[in-house]
Scaffold this motif. Sequence first.
Motif, mmCIF file in Angstrom:
data_model
loop_
_atom_site.group_PDB
_atom_site.id
_atom_site.type_symbol
_atom_site.label_atom_id
_atom_site.label_comp_id
_atom_site.label_asym_id
_atom_site.label_seq_id
_atom_site.Cartn_x
_atom_site.Cartn_y
_atom_site.Cartn_z
ATOM 1 N N GLU A 112 28.069 -23.701 -22.165
ATOM 2 C CA GLU A 112 28.539 -24.734 -23.082
ATOM 3 C C GLU A 112 29.077 -24.050 -24.330
ATOM 4 O OE1 GLU A 112 27.106 -28.916 -25.149
ATOM 5 O OE2 GLU A 112 25.710 -27.757 -23.923
ATOM 6 N N GLU A 113 30.244 -24.503 -24.756
ATOM 7 C CA GLU A 113 30.896 -23.824 -25.878
ATOM 8 C C GLU A 113 31.478 -24.846 -26.857
ATOM 9 O OE1 GLU A 113 34.536 -21.105 -25.573
ATOM 10 O OE2 GLU A 113 32.837 -19.726 -25.568
ATOM 11 N N ASP A 114 30.623 -25.288 -27.775
ATOM 12 C CA ASP A 114 31.060 -26.160 -28.860
ATOM 13 C C ASP A 114 31.815 -27.389 -28.364
ATOM 14 O OD1 ASP A 114 31.188 -26.927 -31.502
ATOM 15 O OD2 ASP A 114 33.041 -25.830 -31.904
ATOM 16 N N GLY A 115 31.215 -28.119 -27.437
ATOM 17 C CA GLY A 115 31.810 -29.374 -26.976
ATOM 18 C C GLY A 115 32.546 -29.297 -25.666
ATOM 19 N N SER A 116 32.862 -28.105 -25.201
ATOM 20 C CA SER A 116 33.477 -27.956 -23.881
ATOM 21 C C SER A 116 32.593 -27.015 -23.057
ATOM 22 C CB SER A 116 34.908 -27.422 -23.986
ATOM 23 O OG SER A 116 34.914 -26.155 -24.605
ATOM 24 N N TRP A 117 33.004 -26.782 -21.809
ATOM 25 C CA TRP A 117 32.207 -25.942 -20.919
ATOM 26 C C TRP A 117 33.095 -24.916 -20.236
ATOM 27 C CZ3 TRP A 117 31.364 -30.897 -22.057
ATOM 28 C CH2 TRP A 117 30.051 -31.289 -22.367
ATOM 29 N N LEU A 118 32.559 -23.724 -20.065
ATOM 30 C CA LEU A 118 33.225 -22.676 -19.300
ATOM 31 C C LEU A 118 32.481 -22.514 -17.974
ATOM 32 C CD1 LEU A 118 33.795 -19.990 -22.086
ATOM 33 C CD2 LEU A 118 35.452 -21.643 -21.191
ATOM 34 N N PHE A 119 33.236 -22.621 -16.883
ATOM 35 C CA PHE A 119 32.659 -22.448 -15.557
ATOM 36 C C PHE A 119 33.270 -21.212 -14.907
ATOM 37 C CE2 PHE A 119 31.523 -26.779 -16.253
ATOM 38 C CZ PHE A 119 30.477 -27.070 -15.391
ATOM 39 N N ASP A 120 32.423 -20.354 -14.353
ATOM 40 C CA ASP A 120 32.878 -19.182 -13.614
ATOM 41 C C ASP A 120 32.625 -19.404 -12.129
ATOM 42 O OD1 ASP A 120 33.700 -17.306 -15.727
ATOM 43 O OD2 ASP A 120 31.604 -17.452 -16.330
ATOM 44 N N PHE A 121 33.620 -19.022 -11.312
ATOM 45 C CA PHE A 121 33.523 -19.176 -9.862
ATOM 46 C C PHE A 121 33.870 -17.869 -9.177
ATOM 47 C CE2 PHE A 121 35.039 -23.299 -11.530
ATOM 48 C CZ PHE A 121 33.942 -24.079 -11.198
ATOM 49 N N SER A 122 33.214 -17.610 -8.059
ATOM 50 C CA SER A 122 33.576 -16.465 -7.220
ATOM 51 C C SER A 122 33.935 -16.998 -5.839
ATOM 52 C CB SER A 122 32.418 -15.468 -7.113
ATOM 53 O OG SER A 122 31.328 -16.044 -6.417
ATOM 54 N N TYR A 123 34.687 -16.194 -5.094
ATOM 55 C CA TYR A 123 35.073 -16.558 -3.731
ATOM 56 C C TYR A 123 35.300 -15.265 -2.960
ATOM 57 C CZ TYR A 123 39.743 -15.739 -5.701
ATOM 58 O OH TYR A 123 40.829 -15.186 -6.333
ATOM 59 N N PRO A 124 35.366 -15.317 -1.622
ATOM 60 C CA PRO A 124 35.490 -14.095 -0.827
ATOM 61 C C PRO A 124 36.710 -13.275 -1.217
ATOM 62 C CG PRO A 124 34.944 -15.947 0.577
ATOM 63 C CD PRO A 124 35.248 -16.519 -0.778
ATOM 64 N N PRO A 125 36.567 -11.972 -1.422
ATOM 65 C CA PRO A 125 37.713 -11.128 -1.767
ATOM 66 C C PRO A 125 38.745 -11.113 -0.652
ATOM 67 C CG PRO A 125 35.798 -9.781 -1.218
ATOM 68 C CD PRO A 125 35.328 -11.201 -1.285
ATOM 69 N N GLY A 126 39.991 -10.846 -1.025
ATOM 70 C CA GLY A 126 41.067 -10.827 -0.047
ATOM 71 C C GLY A 126 41.808 -12.135 0.006
ATOM 72 N N GLU A 127 41.307 -13.142 -0.718
ATOM 73 C CA GLU A 127 41.961 -14.450 -0.772
ATOM 74 C C GLU A 127 42.547 -14.676 -2.163
ATOM 75 O OE1 GLU A 127 42.298 -16.313 1.800
ATOM 76 O OE2 GLU A 127 40.892 -15.387 3.179
ATOM 77 N N THR A 149 40.497 -12.548 -11.295
ATOM 78 C CA THR A 149 40.404 -11.259 -10.617
ATOM 79 C C THR A 149 40.703 -11.504 -9.140
ATOM 80 O OG1 THR A 149 38.070 -11.373 -9.973
ATOM 81 C CG2 THR A 149 38.548 -10.644 -12.232
ATOM 82 N N ASP A 150 40.466 -10.500 -8.302
ATOM 83 C CA ASP A 150 40.747 -10.683 -6.872
ATOM 84 C C ASP A 150 39.665 -11.488 -6.162
ATOM 85 O OD1 ASP A 150 38.731 -8.817 -6.924
ATOM 86 O OD2 ASP A 150 39.712 -7.406 -5.570
ATOM 87 N N ASP A 151 38.582 -11.860 -6.870
ATOM 88 C CA ASP A 151 37.550 -12.671 -6.219
ATOM 89 C C ASP A 151 36.825 -13.612 -7.180
ATOM 90 O OD1 ASP A 151 36.044 -10.887 -7.683
ATOM 91 O OD2 ASP A 151 34.871 -10.147 -5.972
ATOM 92 N N SER A 152 37.427 -13.871 -8.347
ATOM 93 C CA SER A 152 36.765 -14.764 -9.298
ATOM 94 C C SER A 152 37.756 -15.300 -10.323
ATOM 95 C CB SER A 152 35.626 -14.043 -10.018
ATOM 96 O OG SER A 152 36.148 -13.025 -10.861
ATOM 97 N N PHE A 153 37.371 -16.352 -11.004
ATOM 98 C CA PHE A 153 38.163 -16.896 -12.099
ATOM 99 C C PHE A 153 37.278 -17.792 -12.954
ATOM 100 C CE2 PHE A 153 38.621 -19.891 -8.618
ATOM 101 C CZ PHE A 153 38.479 -21.132 -9.215
ATOM 102 N N ARG A 154 37.806 -18.192 -14.092
ATOM 103 C CA ARG A 154 37.089 -19.063 -15.023
ATOM 104 C C ARG A 154 37.966 -20.252 -15.357
ATOM 105 N NH1 ARG A 154 34.295 -16.707 -20.445
ATOM 106 N NH2 ARG A 154 32.586 -16.430 -18.947
ATOM 107 N N VAL A 155 37.346 -21.401 -15.616
ATOM 108 C CA VAL A 155 38.068 -22.583 -16.079
ATOM 109 C C VAL A 155 37.335 -23.153 -17.292
ATOM 110 C CG1 VAL A 155 39.006 -23.166 -13.804
ATOM 111 C CG2 VAL A 155 36.823 -24.179 -14.556
ATOM 112 N N ALA A 156 38.074 -23.850 -18.129
ATOM 113 C CA ALA A 156 37.491 -24.562 -19.265
ATOM 114 C C ALA A 156 37.531 -26.053 -18.959
ATOM 115 C CB ALA A 156 38.266 -24.255 -20.539
ATOM 116 N N ILE A 157 36.419 -26.717 -19.159
ATOM 117 C CA ILE A 157 36.293 -28.144 -18.857
ATOM 118 C C ILE A 157 36.089 -28.920 -20.157
ATOM 119 C CG2 ILE A 157 34.965 -29.891 -17.611
ATOM 120 C CD1 ILE A 157 36.506 -27.988 -15.795
#
Length: 198
Positions: A112-127, A149-157
Amino acid sequence: MFTGIIEALGEVVGIEKEGTNVNFELTSPIGEELHIDQSLSHNGVCLTVTKVQGGSHWVTAVDETLQKSNLGRLGPGDLVNLERSMPSHGRFDGHIVQGHVDLTGTVTGIKEEDGSWLFDFSYPPGEDIVVEKGSVCVNGVSLTCFNATDDSFRVAIIPYTYEHTNFKRLKVGDTINLEFDVIGKYVSRLLERREIGL
């Protein structure tokens, strides 16, 4: 075709196995507006409405769908992001979403970041079809990713999205549905074919 802009949250109220298929009953604020044979996105998965009664609707997920999405993990009381298909005269407020989940990923961080949220996700590499500031669909929600990256990313909600989708129920370790940007997938496939001389 969908846009990744969630219309309503549906609650799972019934689950029935039928061979290798699973029938889901959900209630939602848009339940009374639905009709049989309608395409409806459930956590980003396009399913056909098979029955409507009052504020409830029913859909069937085949084994392939259950194996390649998080629908097989649903239980009574779970919330599902719902979106009806886009009308031909509508606006693209999100991005082009087909309702065909590419694979599942995992929630690896929530902050949680001052009223919004940061979510991190991973997924199988190579995709790795995500690009910095590109579009990605998470549980049916159109989002812009960063720290890719090649197997993860972040989004702000933002607070509105958090309250009106099942992001408010997500926990670290949960499985999410991912659909990568269709244009990116075509570009990736064309480059792949060029590399092997096709």
